[in-house]
Write an enzyme that holds these catalytic residues in place. Sequence first.
Site, PDB file in Angstrom:
ATOM      1  N   ASP A   1      22.973 -64.446  68.139  1.00 13.81           N
ATOM      2  CA  ASP A   1      22.559 -65.689  67.498  1.00 13.81           C
ATOM      3  C   ASP A   1      21.388 -65.461  66.540  1.00 13.81           C
ATOM      4  O   ASP A   1      20.382 -64.844  66.896  1.00 13.81           O
ATOM      5  CB  ASP A   1      22.163 -66.718  68.557  1.00 13.81           C
ATOM      6  CG  ASP A   1      23.338 -67.097  69.440  1.00 13.81           C
ATOM      7  OD1 ASP A   1      24.002 -68.082  69.145  1.00 13.81           O
ATOM      8  OD2 ASP A   1      23.581 -66.369  70.434  1.00 13.81           O
TER       9      ASP A   1
ATOM     10  N   ASP B   1      21.456 -58.289  68.950  1.00 20.49           N
ATOM     11  CA  ASP B   1      21.501 -59.679  69.382  1.00 20.49           C
ATOM     12  C   ASP B   1      22.579 -60.377  68.544  1.00 20.49           C
ATOM     13  O   ASP B   1      22.985 -59.863  67.496  1.00 20.49           O
ATOM     14  CB  ASP B   1      20.121 -60.305  69.147  1.00 20.49           C
ATOM     15  CG  ASP B   1      20.088 -61.779  69.438  1.00 20.49           C
ATOM     16  OD1 ASP B   1      20.638 -62.207  70.468  1.00 20.49           O
ATOM     17  OD2 ASP B   1      19.512 -62.527  68.624  1.00 20.49           O
TER      18      ASP B   1
END
Length: 291
Positions: free
Chosen positions: A84, A82
């Site tokens: 963020d 991922d």
Amino acid sequence: MFIATLLTSPETPILNRETVESLRNAWGGGDARWLDPGVAAEFPLANVPDNVDQVWHDLQSLKLDLAVQPGAGRKKQLLIADMDSTMIRQECIDELADEAGVGAHVAGITARAMNGELDFEAALRERVGLLKGLPESVIAGVIRDRITLMPGGTVLLNTMKAQGAYTALVSGGFTAFTAAIAARLGFDENRANTLLVADGKLTGMVADPILGKEAKVTALEEITTRLGIGADQVIAVGDGANDLPMLHRAGTGVALHAKPKVQAEAKIRVNHGDLTALLYLQGYAREEFAA
């Protein structure tokens, strides 16, 4: 055979021999191996102890992380991450919203969405709608002035790639950001949502289909098929509820500084280590890290 790994933040190397040996003796483990003095150590186990979760909770107060996983096949051939609050410290949409003057409102929605309290797709569309009219040029400024990398990311990427692994950045955020972060860190590919622009300004809309939790699993399955490997050869990392299916599907799924819902469901949780924790969990020692 199973492996118990104890680790902490490299910035505060507080893991001591007494703690490692105490746990090893209590669980009847084999000889301890120090991966990085003060930071990470591991030892083999014949079985998974019944009180792993309780010990994990107890160690949290000491700022230590613990994981117990199968010993075979720990070094993975694919990293899916991922972006963020995982590879970077920020949530990109919150930073854009701050530029648009709606930062606090959007940050509240983001926090609830990442904890699984809101439908991801609906929450994304709502937040993007609040960015309507923001100049596209603001994105470059946000990347330059507001976005900072999560510690350990460069070493994680360099080390795994030096060992022949493939790396993919798969985000529910936006391609304008993943392209820049992937290039900075050296990811082999990146996938994310696309912000729609007209006349140099954000339209307040995002291109369909939305890349959410199902799309992250799809990315994992497509990439492993292309590489000719199984999901057991994947290490995945994320922090939000939309990452959970990906973390469950991967051979090793790591919840890094994750939201409460994610920590409650993930098998491996790292709250104190940085991204180099993913290397220690694979059995890499500090001297094997690629600068």
